[in-house]
Write a protein that holds these residues in place. Structure first.
Motif, PDB file in Angstrom:
ATOM      1  N   ASN B 161      31.716  47.710  40.411  1.00 23.96           N
ATOM      2  CA  ASN B 161      31.686  46.943  39.161  1.00 23.96           C
ATOM      3  C   ASN B 161      31.354  45.478  39.476  1.00 23.96           C
ATOM      4  O   ASN B 161      32.177  44.587  39.328  1.00 23.96           O
ATOM      5  CB  ASN B 161      33.037  47.068  38.448  1.00 23.96           C
ATOM      6  CG  ASN B 161      32.992  46.497  37.038  1.00 23.96           C
ATOM      7  OD1 ASN B 161      31.935  46.094  36.554  1.00 23.96           O
ATOM      8  ND2 ASN B 161      34.142  46.450  36.390  1.00 23.96           N
ATOM      9  N   LEU B 208      36.156  34.281  44.471  1.00 24.25           N
ATOM     10  CA  LEU B 208      36.641  35.667  44.366  1.00 24.25           C
ATOM     11  C   LEU B 208      37.753  35.931  45.387  1.00 24.25           C
ATOM     12  O   LEU B 208      38.730  36.624  45.079  1.00 24.25           O
ATOM     13  CB  LEU B 208      35.475  36.646  44.554  1.00 24.25           C
ATOM     14  CG  LEU B 208      34.345  36.561  43.498  1.00 24.25           C
ATOM     15  CD1 LEU B 208      33.223  37.539  43.823  1.00 24.25           C
ATOM     16  CD2 LEU B 208      34.875  36.810  42.094  1.00 24.25           C
ATOM     17  N   GLN B 210      39.867  33.737  46.419  1.00 22.58           N
ATOM     18  CA  GLN B 210      41.033  33.080  45.812  1.00 22.58           C
ATOM     19  C   GLN B 210      41.668  33.973  44.739  1.00 22.58           C
ATOM     20  O   GLN B 210      42.898  34.125  44.682  1.00 22.58           O
ATOM     21  CB  GLN B 210      40.573  31.740  45.210  1.00 22.58           C
ATOM     22  CG  GLN B 210      41.508  31.100  44.205  1.00 22.58           C
ATOM     23  CD  GLN B 210      42.780  30.537  44.830  1.00 22.58           C
ATOM     24  OE1 GLN B 210      42.916  30.486  46.043  1.00 22.58           O
ATOM     25  NE2 GLN B 210      43.717  30.137  43.994  1.00 22.58           N
ATOM     26  N   LEU B 211      40.853  34.583  43.896  1.00 21.98           N
ATOM     27  CA  LEU B 211      41.376  35.456  42.838  1.00 21.98           C
ATOM     28  C   LEU B 211      42.011  36.701  43.450  1.00 21.98           C
ATOM     29  O   LEU B 211      43.056  37.177  42.985  1.00 21.98           O
ATOM     30  CB  LEU B 211      40.267  35.820  41.847  1.00 21.98           C
ATOM     31  CG  LEU B 211      39.767  34.662  40.974  1.00 21.98           C
ATOM     32  CD1 LEU B 211      38.542  35.077  40.156  1.00 21.98           C
ATOM     33  CD2 LEU B 211      40.866  34.154  40.037  1.00 21.98           C
ATOM     34  N   LYS B 214      45.399  35.440  44.745  1.00 23.57           N
ATOM     35  CA  LYS B 214      46.318  35.022  43.669  1.00 23.57           C
ATOM     36  C   LYS B 214      46.841  36.206  42.864  1.00 23.57           C
ATOM     37  O   LYS B 214      48.013  36.245  42.498  1.00 23.57           O
ATOM     38  CB  LYS B 214      45.593  34.027  42.744  1.00 23.57           C
ATOM     39  CG  LYS B 214      46.482  33.426  41.654  1.00 23.57           C
ATOM     40  CD  LYS B 214      45.781  32.261  40.961  1.00 23.57           C
ATOM     41  CE  LYS B 214      46.531  31.835  39.710  1.00 23.57           C
ATOM     42  NZ  LYS B 214      47.906  31.399  39.943  1.00 23.57           N
ATOM     43  N   TYR B 215      45.959  37.167  42.598  1.00 23.20           N
ATOM     44  CA  TYR B 215      46.348  38.278  41.726  1.00 23.20           C
ATOM     45  C   TYR B 215      46.582  39.576  42.492  1.00 23.20           C
ATOM     46  O   TYR B 215      46.706  40.642  41.888  1.00 23.20           O
ATOM     47  CB  TYR B 215      45.288  38.473  40.634  1.00 23.20           C
ATOM     48  CG  TYR B 215      45.274  37.314  39.657  1.00 23.20           C
ATOM     49  CD1 TYR B 215      46.253  37.199  38.679  1.00 23.20           C
ATOM     50  CD2 TYR B 215      44.318  36.310  39.743  1.00 23.20           C
ATOM     51  CE1 TYR B 215      46.262  36.138  37.805  1.00 23.20           C
ATOM     52  CE2 TYR B 215      44.319  35.229  38.868  1.00 23.20           C
ATOM     53  CZ  TYR B 215      45.299  35.147  37.903  1.00 23.20           C
ATOM     54  OH  TYR B 215      45.327  34.078  37.037  1.00 23.20           O
ATOM     55  N   LYS B 216      46.629  39.488  43.829  1.00 20.05           N
ATOM     56  CA  LYS B 216      46.800  40.687  44.676  1.00 20.05           C
ATOM     57  C   LYS B 216      45.864  41.804  44.202  1.00 20.05           C
ATOM     58  O   LYS B 216      46.283  42.952  43.996  1.00 20.05           O
ATOM     59  CB  LYS B 216      48.264  41.150  44.659  1.00 20.05           C
ATOM     60  CG  LYS B 216      49.241  40.110  45.207  1.00 20.05           C
ATOM     61  CD  LYS B 216      50.668  40.657  45.254  1.00 20.05           C
ATOM     62  CE  LYS B 216      51.639  39.680  45.913  1.00 20.05           C
ATOM     63  NZ  LYS B 216      51.765  38.407  45.158  1.00 20.05           N
ATOM     64  N   ALA B 217      44.616  41.431  44.019  1.00 19.70           N
ATOM     65  CA  ALA B 217      43.607  42.391  43.536  1.00 19.70           C
ATOM     66  C   ALA B 217      42.915  43.042  44.731  1.00 19.70           C
ATOM     67  O   ALA B 217      42.738  42.408  45.772  1.00 19.70           O
ATOM     68  CB  ALA B 217      42.582  41.668  42.664  1.00 19.70           C
ATOM     69  N   GLY B 219      39.831  43.968  44.837  1.00 18.73           N
ATOM     70  CA  GLY B 219      38.555  43.287  45.038  1.00 18.73           C
ATOM     71  C   GLY B 219      37.970  42.869  43.699  1.00 18.73           C
ATOM     72  O   GLY B 219      37.567  43.718  42.905  1.00 18.73           O
ATOM     73  N   THR B 220      37.914  41.547  43.480  1.00 25.90           N
ATOM     74  CA  THR B 220      37.291  41.064  42.253  1.00 25.90           C
ATOM     75  C   THR B 220      35.775  40.969  42.457  1.00 25.90           C
ATOM     76  O   THR B 220      35.289  40.934  43.580  1.00 25.90           O
ATOM     77  CB  THR B 220      37.845  39.678  41.867  1.00 25.90           C
ATOM     78  OG1 THR B 220      37.709  38.814  42.990  1.00 25.90           O
ATOM     79  CG2 THR B 220      39.303  39.770  41.474  1.00 25.90           C
ATOM     80  N   GLY B 221      35.068  40.948  41.357  1.00 24.96           N
ATOM     81  CA  GLY B 221      33.615  40.811  41.407  1.00 24.96           C
ATOM     82  C   GLY B 221      33.177  40.035  40.185  1.00 24.96           C
ATOM     83  O   GLY B 221      34.011  39.434  39.494  1.00 24.96           O
ATOM     84  N   LEU B 222      31.885  40.031  39.907  1.00 27.74           N
ATOM     85  CA  LEU B 222      31.449  39.351  38.684  1.00 27.74           C
ATOM     86  C   LEU B 222      30.284  40.082  38.038  1.00 27.74           C
ATOM     87  O   LEU B 222      29.530  40.798  38.701  1.00 27.74           O
ATOM     88  CB  LEU B 222      31.071  37.887  38.952  1.00 27.74           C
ATOM     89  CG  LEU B 222      29.639  37.591  39.426  1.00 27.74           C
ATOM     90  CD1 LEU B 222      29.276  36.163  39.120  1.00 27.74           C
ATOM     91  CD2 LEU B 222      29.526  37.888  40.900  1.00 27.74           C
TER      92      LEU B 222
END
Lengths: 231, 231
Positions: B161, B208, B210-211, B214-217, B219-222
């Motif tokens: 995603n 990303l 950092q996110l 911060k949010y224990k994610a 893997g963030t994406g865009l």
């Protein structure tokens, strides 16, 4: 929330003023160097808002003041200034902004100095928001709202398809600005952490400007993925 | 497309190798400084791919070579190197990479020098991709694949995603790399224009990271919005 937008007569400022005003949680003040310019912008905003079909716009009102009076009056003060006039504008507002949440919207686009809007210059502090915080040590500076395109903001019938990335050193202030962002239909406010993260947030704007030009797009934006259920 | 991933034994490189291999349009080569490390990584990739339920994995194969042989063999060469070893690794590959499309994946995270991965250092040329192009004047450098998280790449059962933002000075080469990106399930390759735009693309990664922290994610994406129907 009582929110002032200094430089609220510009495209981005006016768009945000209208969007905030559409949510009854907000009291909106447009600030400008000259009061008559602020009054004119507020009038224009009210007229545009009156055309929105999907919304009862009877009770919407937007106040207009000089930047100084708006800064004194509001709880949260957004700075939507031309980047190159940021510090010179703040000179007269420093005292009025003491103890307030000040939201920095500026992006250091090189167009401010006659180069392309797809290029940036580097602020000595790393970002405009950090520069503003250094100049206003007694205010709480939060960075945000850089990447929402003004054309989309002004297209009042449609929700915004963009996240608003927020950064600042005071967690409570960040939370307040995230809440403010979330009052706009379609926007997802995301607290990205410390103010220095604004370096990356500000630099997304020239990328979006480049995509707008390359693809003749009305206004590109961005969504962060992978945070579902975590905000 | 015959694609080599130099430094393909790292998390990002291995993830991309597996994703490319899942599409029969691609022939994939993992490159490493030492051939045995490349062979080991290719074996691991093949084992992981064999567990994918949703896909017929019988005919998938991944080759393994030294970085030099992989560079000679492939049409498109991805550099997935530790940022601080970029130039020293390219020293021996310069001739082999002449006339090829070289894709720069590196991000100048300050963690390379013991500082935080949410900070970047500034390359003299403005971005790693521009640094690589300056060092390889006879190759066509394209910037891309920085912002796809390796955990998501390795989670083979699910689509990605995330958009893959691409920049480079040669339009045809950009088109080739957009096509390569689009062979990955879920990815949307976006040509962002000139190589200098890589400055902004590379700086999305620390945001990303950092996110993710911060949010224990995982893997963030865009995703870029506002380009519907324009790509």
């Amino acid at each position: 929330m009582k929110v002032a937008i200094l430089g609220g007569t510009g495209d981005q400022g006016l768009g945000l003023a209208m969007r905030f005003a559409m949510n009854e949680a907000n009291e909106v003040i447009i600030g400008s160097r000259k009061e008559e310019k602020a009054i004119e912008a507020a009038k224009e905003a009210m007229e545009r808002l009156s055309t929105v079909q999907s919304k009862d716009t009877k009770n919407i009102s937007i106040n207009a003041m000089t930047n100084l009076d708006a800064a004194k009056e509001a709880d949260v003060v957004l700075l939507s200034l031309p980047f190159e006039y940021t510090i010179s504008t703040l000179k007269d507002l420093k005292d009025a902004l003491k103890g307030k949440i000040v939201v920095s919207l500026m992006v250091p686009l090189a167009s401010a100095f006659g180069d392309k809007p797809t290029r940036v210059i580097t602020c000595p502090q790393g970002s405009v928001a950090e520069m503003v915080q250094a100049y206003l040590p007694e205010s709480t500076v939060v960075s945000g709202f850089h990447n929402v395109c003004h054309k989309c903001l002004c297209d009042l019938e449609n929700p915004i398809n963009c996240d608003v990335l927020i950064a600042g050193d005071d967690k409570e202030a960040n939370k307040t600005v995230v809440e403010l962002a979330n009052t706009i239909n379609g926007v997802n406010g995301i607290d990205c952490g410390k103010l220095e993260i604004s370096r990356y947030i500000e630099q997304i704007t020239p990328l979006l400007v480049q995509l707008n030009i390359k693809y003749k797009a009305k206004g590109t934006g961005l969504r962060i993925t992978g945070l579902e259920g975590k905000l």
